[in-house]
Design an enzyme around this catalytic site. Structure first.
Site, PDB file in Angstrom:
ATOM      1  N   PHE A  65       0.780  -1.325   0.025  1.00 41.23           N
ATOM      2  CA  PHE A  65       0.028  -0.002   0.025  1.00 41.23           C
ATOM      3  C   PHE A  65       0.820   1.158   0.131  1.00 41.23           C
ATOM      4  CE2 PHE A  65      -3.195  -2.970   1.466  1.00 41.23           C
ATOM      5  CZ  PHE A  65      -4.515  -2.453   0.554  1.00 41.23           C
ATOM      6  N   HIS A 107      18.077  -0.905   2.332  1.00 40.78           N
ATOM      7  CA  HIS A 107      17.494  -1.285   3.546  1.00 40.78           C
ATOM      8  C   HIS A 107      18.236  -1.105   5.025  1.00 40.78           C
ATOM      9  CE1 HIS A 107      14.598  -2.665   0.625  1.00 40.78           C
ATOM     10  NE2 HIS A 107      13.415  -2.460   1.604  1.00 40.78           N
ATOM     11  N   LYS A 148      17.655  -6.819   7.940  1.00 38.05           N
ATOM     12  CA  LYS A 148      16.882  -7.298   6.593  1.00 38.05           C
ATOM     13  C   LYS A 148      17.750  -8.720   6.171  1.00 38.05           C
ATOM     14  CE  LYS A 148      14.888  -6.744   2.108  1.00 38.05           C
ATOM     15  NZ  LYS A 148      13.414  -7.376   2.663  1.00 38.05           N
TER      16      LYS A 148
END
Lengths: 247, 247, 247, 247
Positions: free
Chosen positions: B106, B133, B137
């Site tokens: 979204f 990132h 991660k």
């Protein structure tokens, strides 16, 4: 007014240097010489500083001839070994008033990026490098990126900084890139680019980035002219343009 | 005023959604439900739209119950298979007035980056992706970067664009990164980052870059609210938020 | 193979176009014409498409002559008024099979940046533009930045988006820059730059950026060649290269 | 192990500092004090270093009490005048073994950006600054950008560098931004941003950029901890964190 002789004047870097010297208000181009010409011609033309953009097989003899003749030297030709540098250092003991600058890279931005990123890197938990070049380049990563990584790694080791954290356990296709002296280095190749480098550092809640973009061979000229202006004030052998920069 | 029920309201995304719905001037939060609550409670509370941020094992049953009860659905829960989507599509034939949006992402920026880079990529000789990132991660490259690469590769194939040029012959340490569907993808991990993606394209003398930065879970809310506002106007099953965006 | 005639072939853009047409595998340069040459010469040379990079005082007559002679036209010369465009549109009714493209900007990156930023801008609370050029530019902000701002403002108005939030109450020196159609536009001038534009958009927790960099006149050539390839498939008058781009 | 007392421990910066000290392996939080508490309590708790994040009206008295009690001080509270600094300097003559650090900014990235850009700026023809913040900020440009511009301007003046070139003659809407000490400064305001600064420098064919991004208050903690670790090794008064950084 500084009288300058350029050796290798018909090569690409040499020719660009001749134009830059001619445009500088505080310099005069007194000799534009090429293969077969003698350093002696530079002397007869009244040169004080010799700029050498010739070839690896000729540059060492040129420098020794220039020292013999009493010229300061600014050298951009590559291929200098540690032994060859030591021989210049030895020779200069006979002429302690002369300066010789041998620099692999005259791009001020790239030199500053290496130096300042090494200074900053000890203050951040993470460091990575992305270098970006045109797609006709055959090697990856670039020599500049390797040097930058080596300088950062040495500075972090001296300061006792831990390796950059990395939890990656799955990377089947090698997306994490190369690891040079413990620093991740990524090489991007894109049509339209020339030579670019981005050094990224991170702490919790904070990023710090140094980026250098070189679009054109003329970008080396401010560094070459800086060398010509400063060489007489730095007697002895200096390796790397950052030796002349006050940071 | 749109009456909204949120399922999975005590989860991190669900709780953030509840606050966003309450803050929106054109919406009312009529039910904040959790595991064990019934979709029927949403109906009794007067909901028109159900937002589902539950778990993969519950979301399909929730959607079928909502369709049965006459609710539009906006679904952010992951784990939907092609078969599961087909069953929703089939069920909706009985209720052709209802809309169901199932979206894996979204974040408007990420959705736009994927869509617009796929549209632009056929006009450039070179394309590469750098995703960045936080260093906790575990996988590289990110799923978003893989999807972006796949979309770009498909668009270039349809347009008959040649592969990005690359003269690299020496890359002993893997600096050129991963190759996903023919597109080079690089993964940077830095303390302080959250989730970022840069898509770079190049032609002779020209660069074109799309970048998206997501710093916080709240970045998904504009996309969720867009879904809630639009779902009634898009009867049938829509997969991916870009189906609601006019680009 | 498309037979192409270039008018204004000795100008900078015309000469670059001639080289680009010669290099393209699917095109042949059949005539390189200049002031005083006749469009009729292009016809005799077998041209199907005429490319016009002449001067404002000549381009309109050239286009009408080309239409008369049955040539498709790709026009990069500036100075077209709404009246002049209307006359071309009228003339084309007699030759409905012909295509005429009149484009103020053939840089694909700049055209894409304008189009895609207008598409994306309705989905973000904030939008600002930074344009960056060489320091010899006399006007600020650039025409491209003004057009980009206008396109974004129109798209946001149509979608009913509120103005970008801004709490600034103290800005004694004008750091917030120009406001063009309600969009803040900043102009940076730096030695070494050519023409660059960055369009930044923001939502809570999220940024979305489109950037275009043009380093060289050759960056216009992919756009010119796209025009030459597509003009026969787009009968009638098209203003702006984006009319040929499927986005 | 360094024993640390935090004054202003219930404020936002103070509370964040308490957590950071507790997490640091080489520090112990021995006192978390607030308005009304006495510096004497810090002494009784065994503190060696006092961190002060209180209020402008209290900080000067706190520092003098700490000096009296034999504590090193790290002070992040703002509002220090030249006179107040001079009084601390005077007081420290009685206790030459003590260190006091008073720093307006503990963000390492921002401090480094100021210092390194001032060092680099003399080597480039052009310099401009873009600062970017959230849209709730009331003043433009930011204090950090003003300080950065002042530092760069001073360094360029000392080195005898000419002003950045600028041919702008038409700028009806003020797109060229503010001019601070001769340096152009642009202020961008976008929802989703926190505090960011980009310092851009240019020579012919070359760009050099330093960027700092601060997303969160935690970004100040590495700087605060650096101050705590180093304060005992820097007797006397130091103003600004860069006094402790070896660059």
């Amino acid at each position: 007014m500084i009288n300058v002789a350029v050796l290798g004047a018909s090569g690409r870097m040499g020719a660009t240097t001749c134009r830059a010297v001619e445009s500088a208000e505080d310099m005069a181009l007194v000799a534009a010489l090429d293969a077969g010409d003698e350093v002696a011609m530079a002397v007869r033309a009244g040169a004080e500083v010799m700029v050498d953009f010739t070839v690896p097989s000729a540059t060492e003899a040129n420098v020794h001839a220039a020292i013999e003749a009493g010229l300061h030297c600014v050298v951009g030709t590559t291929g200098w070994t540690a032994d060859a540098l030591a021989r210049v250092d030895e020779h200069l003991k006979e002429r302690p008033e002369l300066g010789v600058l041998i620099a692999p890279n005259f791009a001020l931005g790239a030199v500053l990026a290496m130096r300042l990123s090494a200074a900053a890197a000890r203050y951040f938990e993470s460091v990575e490098i992305v270098e970006l070049h045109h797609p006709d380049k055959v090697d990856a990563p670039s020599g500049t990126a390797r040097h930058t990584a080596a300088g950062i790694a040495a500075a972090r080791a001296t300061a006792g900084v831990a390796p950059s954290p990395d939890a990656t356990t799955e990377d089947p296709d090698g997306a994490r890139g190369a690891v040079v002296d413990g620093i991740h280095v990524h090489a991007v190749r894109l049509r339209g680019l020339v030579a670019h480098e981005e050094i990224m550092m991170g702490n919790p809640g904070e990023q710090f980035t140094i980026r250098t973009d070189s679009f054109d061979r003329v970008s080396f000229m401010p560094g070459v002219l800086l060398g010509v202006r400063e060489v007489a004030m730095h007697p002895g052998l200096t390796v790397g343009l950052d030796g002349y920069m006050s940071l």
